[in-house]
Design an enzyme around this catalytic site. Structure first.
Site, PDB file in Angstrom:
ATOM      1  N   ASP A  49       1.009  -1.302   0.508  1.00  0.00           N
ATOM      2  CA  ASP A  49       0.262   0.019  -0.158  1.00  0.00           C
ATOM      3  C   ASP A  49       0.945   1.689   0.112  1.00  0.00           C
ATOM      4  O   ASP A  49       1.817   0.961  -0.356  1.00  0.00           O
ATOM      5  CB  ASP A  49      -1.130  -0.116   1.257  1.00  0.00           C
ATOM      6  CG  ASP A  49      -0.130   0.092   2.262  1.00  0.00           C
ATOM      7  OD1 ASP A  49       0.830   0.569   2.078  1.00  0.00           O
ATOM      8  OD2 ASP A  49      -1.204   0.181   3.007  1.00  0.00           O
ATOM      9  N   GLY A  93       1.092   3.800   2.067  1.00  0.00           N
ATOM     10  CA  GLY A  93       1.149   4.676   3.218  1.00  0.00           C
ATOM     11  C   GLY A  93       0.427   5.974   2.841  1.00  0.00           C
ATOM     12  O   GLY A  93       0.238   5.867   4.738  1.00  0.00           O
ATOM     13  N   GLY A  94      -0.822   6.069   2.637  1.00  0.00           N
ATOM     14  CA  GLY A  94      -1.378   6.831   2.702  1.00  0.00           C
ATOM     15  C   GLY A  94      -2.508   6.443   4.088  1.00  0.00           C
ATOM     16  O   GLY A  94      -3.124   7.112   5.161  1.00  0.00           O
ATOM     17  N   GLY A 114     -11.324   4.230   0.803  1.00  0.00           N
ATOM     18  CA  GLY A 114     -11.821   4.966   1.394  1.00  0.00           C
ATOM     19  C   GLY A 114     -13.172   3.883   1.734  1.00  0.00           C
ATOM     20  O   GLY A 114     -14.162   4.907   1.929  1.00  0.00           O
ATOM     21  N   ASP A 148      -7.999  -6.935   0.392  1.00  0.00           N
ATOM     22  CA  ASP A 148      -6.832  -7.432   1.676  1.00  0.00           C
ATOM     23  C   ASP A 148      -7.422  -6.874   3.130  1.00  0.00           C
ATOM     24  O   ASP A 148      -8.405  -5.863   3.243  1.00  0.00           O
ATOM     25  CB  ASP A 148      -5.755  -6.629   2.030  1.00  0.00           C
ATOM     26  CG  ASP A 148      -6.197  -5.240   2.473  1.00  0.00           C
ATOM     27  OD1 ASP A 148      -5.667  -4.720   3.451  1.00  0.00           O
ATOM     28  OD2 ASP A 148      -5.908  -4.506   1.555  1.00  0.00           O
ATOM     29  N   CYS A 159     -13.554 -27.543   6.870  1.00  0.00           N
ATOM     30  CA  CYS A 159     -12.201 -27.092   6.383  1.00  0.00           C
ATOM     31  C   CYS A 159     -11.030 -27.892   6.690  1.00  0.00           C
ATOM     32  O   CYS A 159     -11.002 -28.713   7.010  1.00  0.00           O
ATOM     33  CB  CYS A 159     -12.073 -25.807   7.524  1.00  0.00           C
ATOM     34  SG  CYS A 159     -10.231 -25.027   6.955  1.00  0.00           S
ATOM     35  N   CYS A 170      -7.223 -27.208   6.653  1.00  0.00           N
ATOM     36  CA  CYS A 170      -6.301 -27.109   7.137  1.00  0.00           C
ATOM     37  C   CYS A 170      -5.545 -27.360   7.884  1.00  0.00           C
ATOM     38  O   CYS A 170      -6.442 -28.673   8.408  1.00  0.00           O
ATOM     39  CB  CYS A 170      -6.616 -25.625   7.534  1.00  0.00           C
ATOM     40  SG  CYS A 170      -7.514 -25.408   8.836  1.00  0.00           S
ATOM     41  N   CYS A 212      -7.827 -27.411  10.722  1.00  0.00           N
ATOM     42  CA  CYS A 212      -8.967 -27.769  12.032  1.00  0.00           C
ATOM     43  C   CYS A 212      -9.429 -29.688  10.977  1.00  0.00           C
ATOM     44  O   CYS A 212      -9.503 -30.865  11.641  1.00  0.00           O
ATOM     45  CB  CYS A 212     -10.192 -27.978   9.923  1.00  0.00           C
ATOM     46  SG  CYS A 212     -10.111 -26.151  10.632  1.00  0.00           S
ATOM     47  N   HIS A 249      -6.058 -20.845  10.465  1.00  0.00           N
ATOM     48  CA  HIS A 249      -7.390 -21.422   9.990  1.00  0.00           C
ATOM     49  C   HIS A 249      -8.380 -20.034   9.287  1.00  0.00           C
ATOM     50  O   HIS A 249      -8.621 -20.402   8.147  1.00  0.00           O
ATOM     51  CB  HIS A 249      -8.726 -21.735  10.503  1.00  0.00           C
ATOM     52  CG  HIS A 249     -10.094 -21.736  10.313  1.00  0.00           C
ATOM     53  ND1 HIS A 249     -10.230 -22.724   9.650  1.00  0.00           N
ATOM     54  CD2 HIS A 249     -10.869 -21.331  10.768  1.00  0.00           C
ATOM     55  CE1 HIS A 249     -11.541 -22.259   9.615  1.00  0.00           C
ATOM     56  NE2 HIS A 249     -12.070 -21.395  10.548  1.00  0.00           N
TER      57      HIS A 249
END
Lengths: 397, 397
Positions: free
Chosen positions: B90, B92-93, B238, B288, B326, B328, B331, B357
């Site tokens: 990103d 930094g804003g 935003g 994200d 799941c 993973c 799990c 997870h």
């Protein structure tokens, strides 16, 4: 089951294979410590990746939280912590005498205060044995009275005598549990909630030799333990509890010629790399210690040149691996500069990566000693001298 | 390079493949957030195991610690954090306007106070671009002025206009860096310490659309961004900054018909499972959010039936997996009872296992949506309705 085969020897040092219900352990071996049913910051997959074959868990901690009945409900300690290789539980003796709010010891047992909820609890030799039986590790330890490292003869004699009396009670209880003559506690309602689907728990009980740094006490204690029964292993307790390192090495050295060759020898709570080397040279087969994980969480890493602290500003832009000689994920993946950043920035991954490396370091150390012992003909002393020369070098590795 | 291929569509939703210097990203995709160059509690191997293809790192955090020059000395961001797949930084804003001790904004840039050392620092569009260039992620973001979610029209207009002016400066600086016309900073001595052994850094710059919840501003902003140049992707910023969720969905829904189809659309800082589903239905490709790792560290787990908190006493002896649906490691390896124990006992492994997870949960959610979109013929709306019905069920899963 519970067999130990000595395979090669070099002076007092030897290699061997310990066969347990959940697998075999090549000795000398270092056991990482999973205090609360988890080796701090590491997963079972991590432990396998660094070559751990056996893990220690603390009976005291698991008893106060979550409680052995919860562990049993969740399938026993192996299933609980998802570790399908050998496990050893200590007896809780050491923790009761060091960690817990200590209350009162008499011949029946120890009354103490839980460090979790402050509640009063009692551990007796029978209860300690039952708790470990319920947890279901491959090896259980007898409940012992641990005296401080600097204890005088009378105090050490008292602790030794009590530990021997308690050993008889532990062995009797363990035998009864193994024989299936009882299903649970003696000081509470009989336990009926062990899921019947579980396979029979198979576990052996090892005695702990006390006696402080007093040679005569150690020898007498050993003699009386060996007369008491036919054991599958023997632990040396009450060392690395504040006495000088040289004193510990001396106790081991004097004791070794009297130890029965066929029994695996477990030096409890040891240790640092230099202690592992010195104790293997003095005939010890098994070790456990929180040092690699505790130090790792503090940013301190074992290297062939001694310990380094990764927070050191010297590592800020160091592109090299933590320990160039190491084959662990930490050393083959990350730079010292990145590891330093993780610690300076308080990132959880740093705790894990240094713990992983330190455990791998001790396991590799044991592997290296096994290889040297197998070579025979003075290879171990030569290896050890070389190792010590490099390890004691000052500097930041 | 930096190509995006739309492959299937269902209403506004679509699947695609984003090709970047360090690999490809199948969209819709969720990017875990590695704030300080590490996704908290997870290793790169963990991230690969749960199917992460792209990670976000925070320019502000890496700038204040360890500093982009340190990252460059350690081989650039990919090598630094040992992540060889695509990375996005990103600008930094967002952090400057929300996290840091905010000082002053004018047209030149932002003066702020580092949250690490309290020192005064300045970020300008040029510096933010240079820092990201030095870090070397596949995608850099333009430096933007983020207004609060409830900002009025004048405030939002002001932030939009400044963001557009800054975008021109970012783009100019990024082009110069890409052309190799300059080696480093404009506000300091020319950087000469970039190791010459590094391959040429290949990076694209994406604009960020601001405009708050004001439809006319968003549309005007979009128009002006598209007129400004030929971009390889577009971010919507935003949103998810305090406005009601329904408002966010409405902004996306109105904006979508005007977004150019060939550009990947990145909704910054989103989100929770319900937001991912709603936004994919409204044509978003990339996401994200720190929610999976932050919630994981708090003991909160995403499941098909909604969030559960593993500390709940109901899980004390629960032998079942955290999320039965799941795949993973968490799990498939551990019981809820054990995971609860790890949290109650403050064990580090718990933070990692729930983070793992939750990241897997969002990545699977994106996978499921990709599969539904590819099926075509109303499969996504049916899948989404079913998902929402189950996810909003009360109870502890």
């Amino acid at each position: 089951m519970f067999e130990f085969q000595v395979e090669a020897a070099s002076g007092a040092a030897r290699t061997g294979t310990l066969t347990l219900p959940h697998g075999t352990v090549e000795t000398p071996a270092f056991m990482p410590v999973g205090t609360q049913g988890t080796v701090r910051a590491l997963s079972p997959a991590d432990l396998k990746a660094v070559g751990a074959t056996m893990v220690l868990a603390n009976t005291y901690h698991l008893h106060v939280r979550p409680g052995e009945d919860v562990v049993a409900r969740l399938g026993g300690l192996h299933r609980f912590m998802a570790w399908d290789r050998p496990l050893l539980t200590d007896s809780g003796g050491f923790q009761v005498f060091s960690l817990a709010g200590f209350r009162r010891v008499d011949d029946d047992g120890v009354e103490f205060q839980s460090h979790v909820d402050g509640g009063r609890r009692t551990l007796t030799p029978e209860r300690a044995t039952e708790i470990q039986w319920t947890l279901g590790a491959d090896i259980a330890m007898a409940f012992d009275h641990v005296a401080p490292g600097a204890a005088d003869l009378a105090t050490s004699r008292d602790a030794l005598e009590r530990t021997l009396r308690w050993l008889e009670r532990c062995a009797r209880r363990h035998q009864a549990l193994s024989d299936g003559r009882t299903g649970g506690r003696t000081d509470g309602p009989a336990s009926t909630d062990r899921p019947s689907a579980l396979p029979p728990i198979r576990q052996t009980l090892w005695p702990i030799l006390q006696g402080g740094t007093h040679r005569a006490l150690r020898e007498e204690g050993l003699q009386r333990i060996l007369e008491m029964g036919s054991w599958t292993g023997l632990a040396v307790g009450g060392l690395s509890v504040g006495e000088p390192k040289a004193k510990m090495y001396e106790v081991l050295e004097r004791l070794e010629p009297r130890l029965p060759g066929p029994l695996p020898r477990y030096l409890m709570g040891v240790g640092f790399p230099e202690d592992l080397v010195a104790a293997v040279e003095r005939g010890v087969d098994l070790f456990d210690c929180v040092a690699p994980t505790r130090n790792g969480r503090n940013g301190s890493a074992f290297t062939p040149q001694g310990q380094l602290n990764i927070r050191n500003a010297a590592f800020r832009t160091d592109e090299g691996p933590l320990d160039p000689a190491c084959d662990c994920e930490t050393c083959t993946t990350y730079s010292r500069g990145y590891l330093r950043h993780l610690f300076v920035a308080d990132e959880l991954l740093g705790l894990r990566l240094l713990s992983l490396h330190n455990v791998r370091y001790l396991i590799r150390l044991a592997e290296q000693m096994r290889a040297a012992i197998r070579k025979g003909d003075g290879a171990l002393p030569a290896w050890a001298d070389d190792w010590r020369r490099r390890y004691s070098q000052p500097g930041i590795a």
